[in-house]
Design a protein around this motif. Structure first.
Motif, PDB file in Angstrom:
ATOM      1  N   TYR A   1       0.722  -1.340  -0.317  1.00  0.00           N
ATOM      2  CA  TYR A   1      -0.001  -0.176  -0.030  1.00  0.00           C
ATOM      3  C   TYR A   1       1.034   1.315   0.067  1.00  0.00           C
ATOM      4  O   TYR A   1       1.796   1.583   0.869  1.00  0.00           O
ATOM      5  N   ASN A   2       0.659   2.049  -1.065  1.00  0.00           N
ATOM      6  CA  ASN A   2       1.528   3.246  -1.098  1.00  0.00           C
ATOM      7  C   ASN A   2       0.709   4.529  -0.988  1.00  0.00           C
ATOM      8  O   ASN A   2       0.029   5.159  -1.708  1.00  0.00           O
ATOM      9  N   TRP A   3       1.050   5.029   0.359  1.00  0.00           N
ATOM     10  CA  TRP A   3       0.147   6.241   0.800  1.00  0.00           C
ATOM     11  C   TRP A   3       0.438   7.548  -0.030  1.00  0.00           C
ATOM     12  O   TRP A   3      -0.346   8.231  -0.559  1.00  0.00           O
ATOM     13  N   THR A   4       1.676   7.568  -0.652  1.00  0.00           N
ATOM     14  CA  THR A   4       1.871   8.689  -1.392  1.00  0.00           C
ATOM     15  C   THR A   4       0.940   8.642  -2.749  1.00  0.00           C
ATOM     16  O   THR A   4       0.509   9.678  -3.108  1.00  0.00           O
ATOM     17  N   GLU A   5       0.645   7.524  -3.299  1.00  0.00           N
ATOM     18  CA  GLU A   5      -0.093   7.439  -4.383  1.00  0.00           C
ATOM     19  C   GLU A   5      -1.481   7.594  -4.170  1.00  0.00           C
ATOM     20  O   GLU A   5      -2.267   8.105  -4.824  1.00  0.00           O
ATOM     21  N   ARG A   6      -1.822   6.926  -2.938  1.00  0.00           N
ATOM     22  CA  ARG A   6      -3.361   6.919  -2.519  1.00  0.00           C
ATOM     23  C   ARG A   6      -3.669   8.446  -2.077  1.00  0.00           C
ATOM     24  O   ARG A   6      -4.725   8.687  -2.495  1.00  0.00           O
TER      25      ARG A   6
HETATM   26  C1  NAG Z   1       5.088   5.175  -3.889  1.00  0.00           C
HETATM   27  O1  NAG Z   1       4.521   5.948  -5.151  1.00  0.00           O
HETATM   28  C2  NAG Z   1       5.523   6.942  -5.219  1.00  0.00           C
HETATM   29  C3  NAG Z   1       4.664   7.670  -6.384  1.00  0.00           C
HETATM   30  O2  NAG Z   1       4.238   6.820  -7.492  1.00  0.00           O
HETATM   31  C4  NAG Z   1       6.993   6.470  -5.735  1.00  0.00           C
HETATM   32  O3  NAG Z   1       7.587   7.633  -6.079  1.00  0.00           O
HETATM   33  C5  NAG Z   1       7.674   5.741  -4.618  1.00  0.00           C
HETATM   34  O4  NAG Z   1       8.594   5.229  -4.743  1.00  0.00           O
HETATM   35  C6  NAG Z   1       6.563   4.622  -4.100  1.00  0.00           C
HETATM   36  N1  NAG Z   1       7.131   4.026  -2.863  1.00  0.00           N
HETATM   37  C7  NAG Z   1       7.269   2.922  -2.555  1.00  0.00           C
HETATM   38  C8  NAG Z   1       7.596   2.155  -1.199  1.00  0.00           C
HETATM   39  O5  NAG Z   1       7.243   1.993  -3.623  1.00  0.00           O
END
Ligand code: NAG
Ligand code: NAG
Ligand code: NAG
Length: 471
Positions: free
Chosen positions: A100-105
């Motif tokens: 789960y990627n909070w940055t994207e969500r």
């Molecule tokens: C989460 O998503 C961001 C944006 O797409 C990306 O830069 C980042 O590496 C990702 N983080 C992980 C832990 O995969």
């Protein structure tokens, strides 16, 4: 035997309620200041808002997910009937901390414009999404859409574009206003007692007025349904129509009718839908099985709140169980709880994240306590009729069923009552297209009646809007 006892018990309660002769004093709903003293000076401006959770909050969450205790194994073949399957939960927690990627969500949740404004001392968070229209022919109708517990504005991510996109066969489209309830997600919680659903109706009426909408449609389920019902009761001149996916006709006489229907269902409900209410013993038993949470949240919200909010594991188990069973009661017999039938794990975790990052679980469950205080149980608000145009959308897996005949005792202007083919307690989240279609059809009907009445130049056209229901 126990069935007969239940029936007699319910009858006794029904009669007792009916024989109470307290007059309904329409309670006063003052413009209470719910916030902390420091908010006394808060400006009334509408500020742009973006969700931006700090890295330290996410790091802390991941730390807690990693350092969790071993979960107790579920009983053999229990599926979700003892509550959430902890073997399954382990996979969810693994996914949460690794995939789960909070940055994207967070970026997705920030896709629609959000705002914050202070109402009666509380900072209220909301989405305000205007339709993307170039044709000026289209009428733009404001629609206030409200979530419930244990949901959030996450439930509306898929339905928002369906409501703000024009349809070839409709001459109107919606501007959607989707707030977080006070004490939920990014909306501030009250610091004093008494902010129940009727008081929230005052806050949301004030929100709509602040946005320049003195006439608007409303939509909601769960607590949202209760709040829009009160909004329609108290502010009929502001509400053009109300669409509910959990209509409740909580007038006292309906308690007796439900009971009478246990013997002669045809007096109360069409035979096709009788099994959604009867046998009464079965449905009462099911309701008892599923509403233990309600009793503790209504009586000791801060105790259960502290326990659940203390760990992401607890929070996920407590909330995900509801998204399984309330979507379809049969899912509790499945090893996986049917959790991914209607939702993605990312979506479910987004909703949990709004409770986690804001630490709002405790304040969210206090709403149950405010609903069930003596003052609010005896204020008579539920006895008051709703006279604005209403639509009830009955989804097959909703927790309780209210037949059209009884809803009419509360909603005097029930314009639309549809039995939808699929879906449960969270239709905006589960079946956004079905729900959006039902909303569009209702508003189409109401707007046409209004046009006809205006053409006839009927005095009080707004109030007299009434037409026999088509079923
Ligand atoms: C989460 O998503 C961001 C944006 O797409 C990306 O830069 C980042 O590496 C990702 N983080 C992980 C832990 O995969
Ligand atoms: C719990 O879920 C796991 C993973 O889906 C499944 O293998 C297991 O059989 C389930 N346990 C019970 C008791 O249903
Ligand atoms: C509005 O819709 C048009 C046509 O679909 C599209 O080209 C435009 O980018 C949209 N504008 C916004 C603000 O979404």
């Amino acid at each position: 035997m126990w069935k007969t006892t239940t029936v007699i018990f319910v009858l006794a309660i029904g009669i007792a309620l009916l024989l109470r002769t307290n007059p309904v004093n329409v309670p006063d709903l003052p413009e209470t200041f719910w916030g902390p003293e420091r908010n006394k000076e808060a400006s009334k401006e509408v500020r742009s808002f973006t969700i931006a959770v700090s890295k330290s909050v996410i790091d802390d969450l991941n730390e807690r997910l990693k350092n969790r205790r071993e979960l107790v194994e579920p009983l053999e073949d229990a599926a979700w009937t003892y509550g959430m399957n902890t073997t399954y939960l382990k996979d969810v927690l693994e996914y949460w901390s690794t995939n789960y990627n909070w940055t994207e969500r967070q970026a997705l949740l920030n896709k629609y414009p959000q705002y914050m404004t202070n109402i009666q001392g509380l900072d209220i968070h909301f989405y305000r999404v205007k339709p993307n229209v170039s044709q000026t022919k289209l009428k733009i109708l404001p629609l206030l859409i409200l979530h419930g517990w244990p949901g959030s504005v996450v439930e509306f991510q898929k339905i928002i574009p369906l409501l703000t996109t024009p349809r070839p066969d409709k001459d109107f489209v919606f501007e959607v206003i989707a707030p977080s309830l006070p004490g939920y997600g990014f909306s501030q919680a009250a610091v004093r007692q008494g902010l129940g659903p009727p008081q929230m109706a005052v806050i949301f009426k004030n929100l709509m007025l602040r946005l320049g909408h003195d006439k608007f449609y409303t939509q909601g389920g769960d607590w949202g349904a209760a709040i829009i019902t009160h909004l329609s009761t108290f502010f009929p001149n502001n509400v053009l129509g109300t669409h509910s996916n959990m209509c409740m006709g909580k007038v006292k006489s309906n308690t007796l009718w439900r009971f009478i229907g246990a013997f002669i269902p045809s007096l109360v409900v069409e035979s096709e839908y009788a099994n959604r209410m009867y046998p009464l013993g079965y449905h009462t038993g099911r309701l008892l099985e599923e509403t233990g949470y309600m009793h503790i949240q209504a009586s000791k919200p801060d105790t259960i709140g502290t326990a659940v909010a203390a760990s992401p594991v607890a929070l996920a188990a407590y909330i995900l169980e509801k998204f399984s069973t309330w979507t379809n009661p049969e899912y509790r017999f499945r090893a996986d709880g049917g959790l991914l039938e209607k939702f993605t794990l990312d979506e479910l975790l987004d909703n949990i994240m709004l409770y986690w990052v804001t630490n709002s679980f405790t304040t969210s469950v206090r709403l149950y306590a405010e609903q069930f205080t003596k003052a609010s149980m005896t204020n008579g608000i539920d006895e008051l009729p709703v006279d604005v145009p209403v639509a009830c959308a009955a989804f097959p897996h909703e927790l309780a069923y209210e037949p059209k005949s009884l809803l009419g005792n509360k909603f005097t202007n029930l314009i639309q009552f549809n039995h939808l083919p699929r879906g449960g307690h969270f239709p905006a989240f589960e079946e956004p297209t079905l729900l959006a279609d039902d909303i569009f059809n209702f508003v189409f009907t109401v707007e046409n009646i209004r046009k006809k009445n205006n053409a006839k130049n009927t005095p009080n056209a707004e109030k007299k809007i009434k037409e026999p229901m088509k079923i």
